[in-house]
Design a protein around this motif. Sequence first.
Motif, PDB file in Angstrom:
ATOM      1  N   ALA A  40      -4.594  -4.539   3.673  1.00  0.00           N
ATOM      2  CA  ALA A  40      -4.039  -5.209   4.654  1.00  0.00           C
ATOM      3  C   ALA A  40      -3.622  -3.990   5.811  1.00  0.00           C
ATOM      4  O   ALA A  40      -3.742  -4.358   6.909  1.00  0.00           O
ATOM      5  CB  ALA A  40      -2.536  -5.684   4.246  1.00  0.00           C
ATOM      6  N   PHE A  41      -3.223  -2.834   5.314  1.00  0.00           N
ATOM      7  CA  PHE A  41      -3.108  -1.692   6.362  1.00  0.00           C
ATOM      8  C   PHE A  41      -4.413  -1.548   7.204  1.00  0.00           C
ATOM      9  O   PHE A  41      -4.687  -1.253   8.279  1.00  0.00           O
ATOM     10  CB  PHE A  41      -2.821  -0.153   5.875  1.00  0.00           C
ATOM     11  CG  PHE A  41      -1.230  -0.165   5.515  1.00  0.00           C
ATOM     12  CD1 PHE A  41      -0.572  -0.950   4.911  1.00  0.00           C
ATOM     13  CD2 PHE A  41      -0.439   0.769   6.426  1.00  0.00           C
ATOM     14  CE1 PHE A  41       1.155  -0.859   4.754  1.00  0.00           C
ATOM     15  CE2 PHE A  41       0.755   0.910   6.287  1.00  0.00           C
ATOM     16  CZ  PHE A  41       1.470   0.009   5.471  1.00  0.00           C
ATOM     17  N   LYS A  42      -5.499  -1.558   6.477  1.00  0.00           N
ATOM     18  CA  LYS A  42      -7.026  -1.679   7.097  1.00  0.00           C
ATOM     19  C   LYS A  42      -7.200  -2.729   7.979  1.00  0.00           C
ATOM     20  O   LYS A  42      -7.473  -2.681   9.129  1.00  0.00           O
ATOM     21  CB  LYS A  42      -8.045  -1.474   6.187  1.00  0.00           C
ATOM     22  CG  LYS A  42      -9.484  -1.247   6.421  1.00  0.00           C
ATOM     23  CD  LYS A  42     -10.261  -1.480   5.425  1.00  0.00           C
ATOM     24  CE  LYS A  42     -11.619  -1.156   5.933  1.00  0.00           C
ATOM     25  NZ  LYS A  42     -12.795  -1.479   4.956  1.00  0.00           N
ATOM     26  N   ALA A  43      -6.863  -3.907   7.454  1.00  0.00           N
ATOM     27  CA  ALA A  43      -7.206  -5.092   8.611  1.00  0.00           C
ATOM     28  C   ALA A  43      -6.098  -4.964   9.646  1.00  0.00           C
ATOM     29  O   ALA A  43      -6.532  -5.710  10.531  1.00  0.00           O
ATOM     30  CB  ALA A  43      -7.157  -6.275   7.513  1.00  0.00           C
TER      31      ALA A  43
ATOM     32  N   HIS B 105       4.629  -1.614  14.457  1.00  0.00           N
ATOM     33  CA  HIS B 105       4.333  -3.057  14.576  1.00  0.00           C
ATOM     34  C   HIS B 105       3.358  -3.424  13.558  1.00  0.00           C
ATOM     35  O   HIS B 105       3.309  -4.689  12.882  1.00  0.00           O
ATOM     36  CB  HIS B 105       3.820  -3.494  16.028  1.00  0.00           C
ATOM     37  CG  HIS B 105       5.050  -3.530  17.157  1.00  0.00           C
ATOM     38  ND1 HIS B 105       6.114  -3.925  17.020  1.00  0.00           N
ATOM     39  CD2 HIS B 105       5.140  -2.766  18.084  1.00  0.00           C
ATOM     40  CE1 HIS B 105       6.891  -3.902  18.100  1.00  0.00           C
ATOM     41  NE2 HIS B 105       6.364  -2.861  18.709  1.00  0.00           N
ATOM     42  N   ASN B 106       2.179  -2.465  13.559  1.00  0.00           N
ATOM     43  CA  ASN B 106       1.022  -3.254  12.638  1.00  0.00           C
ATOM     44  C   ASN B 106       1.505  -2.844  11.348  1.00  0.00           C
ATOM     45  O   ASN B 106       0.606  -3.514  10.363  1.00  0.00           O
ATOM     46  CB  ASN B 106      -0.118  -2.401  13.114  1.00  0.00           C
ATOM     47  CG  ASN B 106      -0.761  -2.910  14.630  1.00  0.00           C
ATOM     48  OD1 ASN B 106      -0.171  -4.045  14.997  1.00  0.00           O
ATOM     49  ND2 ASN B 106      -1.558  -2.337  15.378  1.00  0.00           N
ATOM     50  N   ILE B 107       2.210  -1.967  10.972  1.00  0.00           N
ATOM     51  CA  ILE B 107       2.605  -1.678   9.760  1.00  0.00           C
ATOM     52  C   ILE B 107       3.312  -2.898   9.067  1.00  0.00           C
ATOM     53  O   ILE B 107       2.875  -3.483   8.093  1.00  0.00           O
ATOM     54  CB  ILE B 107       3.357  -0.428   9.424  1.00  0.00           C
ATOM     55  CG1 ILE B 107       2.593   0.933   9.889  1.00  0.00           C
ATOM     56  CG2 ILE B 107       4.207  -0.268   8.260  1.00  0.00           C
ATOM     57  CD1 ILE B 107       3.249   2.170   9.909  1.00  0.00           C
ATOM     58  N   VAL B 108       4.355  -3.376   9.950  1.00  0.00           N
ATOM     59  CA  VAL B 108       4.968  -4.621   9.379  1.00  0.00           C
ATOM     60  C   VAL B 108       4.157  -5.672   9.180  1.00  0.00           C
ATOM     61  O   VAL B 108       4.421  -6.635   8.336  1.00  0.00           O
ATOM     62  CB  VAL B 108       6.103  -4.720  10.619  1.00  0.00           C
ATOM     63  CG1 VAL B 108       7.000  -6.248  10.190  1.00  0.00           C
ATOM     64  CG2 VAL B 108       7.185  -3.886  10.795  1.00  0.00           C
ATOM     65  N   ARG B 109       3.250  -5.744  10.055  1.00  0.00           N
ATOM     66  CA  ARG B 109       2.346  -6.861  10.033  1.00  0.00           C
ATOM     67  C   ARG B 109       1.362  -6.708   8.666  1.00  0.00           C
ATOM     68  O   ARG B 109       1.111  -7.683   8.012  1.00  0.00           O
ATOM     69  CB  ARG B 109       1.200  -6.939  11.328  1.00  0.00           C
ATOM     70  CG  ARG B 109       1.829  -7.667  12.557  1.00  0.00           C
ATOM     71  CD  ARG B 109       0.655  -7.749  13.676  1.00  0.00           C
ATOM     72  NE  ARG B 109       1.334  -7.819  14.955  1.00  0.00           N
ATOM     73  CZ  ARG B 109       1.344  -7.152  15.853  1.00  0.00           C
ATOM     74  NH1 ARG B 109       0.401  -5.811  15.810  1.00  0.00           N
ATOM     75  NH2 ARG B 109       1.857  -7.276  17.138  1.00  0.00           N
ATOM     76  N   ALA B 110       0.978  -5.466   8.556  1.00  0.00           N
ATOM     77  CA  ALA B 110       0.296  -5.229   7.168  1.00  0.00           C
ATOM     78  C   ALA B 110       1.164  -5.592   6.011  1.00  0.00           C
ATOM     79  O   ALA B 110       0.598  -6.516   4.925  1.00  0.00           O
ATOM     80  CB  ALA B 110       0.013  -3.822   7.124  1.00  0.00           C
ATOM     81  N   VAL B 111       2.331  -5.348   6.067  1.00  0.00           N
ATOM     82  CA  VAL B 111       3.196  -5.860   4.639  1.00  0.00           C
ATOM     83  C   VAL B 111       3.367  -7.186   4.689  1.00  0.00           C
ATOM     84  O   VAL B 111       3.196  -7.783   3.630  1.00  0.00           O
ATOM     85  CB  VAL B 111       4.509  -4.829   4.699  1.00  0.00           C
ATOM     86  CG1 VAL B 111       5.574  -5.475   3.776  1.00  0.00           C
ATOM     87  CG2 VAL B 111       4.471  -3.363   4.797  1.00  0.00           C
ATOM     88  N   MET B 112       3.551  -8.164   6.040  1.00  0.00           N
ATOM     89  CA  MET B 112       3.633  -9.169   6.028  1.00  0.00           C
ATOM     90  C   MET B 112       2.363  -9.914   5.270  1.00  0.00           C
ATOM     91  O   MET B 112       2.234 -10.693   4.589  1.00  0.00           O
ATOM     92  CB  MET B 112       4.012  -9.775   6.980  1.00  0.00           C
ATOM     93  CG  MET B 112       5.395  -9.864   7.449  1.00  0.00           C
ATOM     94  SD  MET B 112       5.891 -10.549   9.005  1.00  0.00           S
ATOM     95  CE  MET B 112       7.473 -10.914   8.629  1.00  0.00           C
ATOM     96  N   GLN B 113       1.335  -9.354   5.567  1.00  0.00           N
ATOM     97  CA  GLN B 113       0.083  -9.815   5.111  1.00  0.00           C
ATOM     98  C   GLN B 113      -0.258  -9.797   3.444  1.00  0.00           C
ATOM     99  O   GLN B 113      -0.817 -10.393   2.856  1.00  0.00           O
ATOM    100  CB  GLN B 113      -1.243  -9.194   5.904  1.00  0.00           C
ATOM    101  CG  GLN B 113      -2.612  -9.644   5.364  1.00  0.00           C
ATOM    102  CD  GLN B 113      -3.765  -9.377   6.439  1.00  0.00           C
ATOM    103  OE1 GLN B 113      -3.538  -9.359   7.782  1.00  0.00           O
ATOM    104  NE2 GLN B 113      -4.680  -8.861   5.806  1.00  0.00           N
ATOM    105  N   ALA B 114       0.101  -8.328   3.239  1.00  0.00           N
ATOM    106  CA  ALA B 114      -0.272  -8.056   1.833  1.00  0.00           C
ATOM    107  C   ALA B 114       0.713  -8.776   0.814  1.00  0.00           C
ATOM    108  O   ALA B 114       0.381  -8.967  -0.256  1.00  0.00           O
ATOM    109  CB  ALA B 114       0.054  -6.697   1.699  1.00  0.00           C
TER     110      ALA B 114
END
Lengths: 160, 265
Positions: free
Chosen positions: A92-95, A142-151
């Motif tokens: 998710a961090f990568k995506a 911002h993208n870290i929060v998105r990654a956590v939400m996705q994972a």
Amino acid sequence: MPLQIQLRVNGSAVTTEITPDTLLATFLREHLHLTGTHVGCDTASCGACTVLLDGLAVKSCNVLVAQVQNCDITTIEGITPADGSLHPMQAAFKACHGLQCGFCTPGMIMSAIDLVMHHDHSSDAEIRAGLTGNLCRCTGYHNIVRAVMQAAPIMRSAKS
Amino acid sequence: MPSLSYHRPSSITEAVQMAHDDPDAKLLAGGQSIIPSLKLGLLAPSAFIDLGGLADLRGVRLAGRSLRIGAMSSHAEVANSADVRKHLPALAHLASGIGDRQVRNRGTIGGSLANNDPAADYPGAVLGLGAELRTDRRAIPADSFFQGLFATALGPDEIITAVEFPLPERAAYVKFPQPASRFALVGVFVSLTGKSVRVAVTGAGACVFRVPELEQALARGFSPESLAGITMPADALNTDLHGSAEYRAHLIPVLTRRAVAQALA
């Protein structure tokens, strides 16, 4: 006086002699050569050295190896499946492009795994509050929060 | 770091004996304050006596009208305890706001109290609730425990075993956190039990203290309005990079009003 200690690191038993003032971060990096655990501030502020201690996120620059006798330590090297694919949080961090320079990333990912496994993380605000122990100087979070939400849902479904 | 020995006692009696036999040794709880101090060269103990193996010092127990919290309970354990959340939510809220998640997984209530950092959160709850500290040899009331900057009533080889919190009718803790460290720039704990009101302030002075003027005003009427017009002198309050004594003095009644409103909510 050297101290004989036993612990498990990424599932493997480790028996070693250390001096009592050896920090867990130093032990992982310099004795076991697990250099994925980073030391940023060395004052327990930045969170780059975060590892899991019996499943809970801790700052390894602020823990003595002597204190974790017989405990289970998981580092960033220990979360990838045997087939070499990425852990859902790494994927998710990568995506989501949840990193730029990458220095904070191992600690951020270990912290995020504990957050998803043990704490409320359904809202943006909860995730931001949950990650206050990890500093990133590149992304603006911002993208870290998105990654956590996705994972999170992928990790939850893998757990159940 | 200078050469250091490490001991891991398996009983409280053994730990006390070790501390008694080596006056230059330091007790080690979660280590979240003492390890940074060691790294900075602020202290150079001959040995650490690690209390991490003493299961007797962990856990939360409800006993009648009080909650007994083992000294080695982590901030995360207190924050997540169903008993604390149900019977003393102000304390669960306080514990959930200490440092960050990683620190809360290691830091302990006993370690925080023995250290008595002027900006620590727990002293606010202990003094603000009139809790009692249990040690290996006696009970110490909160009112005589906190004695100054990093100074407590503990003897050199005395070990906190638990904290006994009486359950109030109403209580709340509000802090103005220093945004980087999340230590209290000022934190105010208020409680109401019967007609007794306690107001304890952390972060503002050399150590936590009560404010009789605010307590008396709230004893006449437990509402934010009762505090109208009360101001605090800045004498003897802390000035540092993050705020002046005058700023901290201003925050005390402001945060007390907010805490009372929260306790009533």
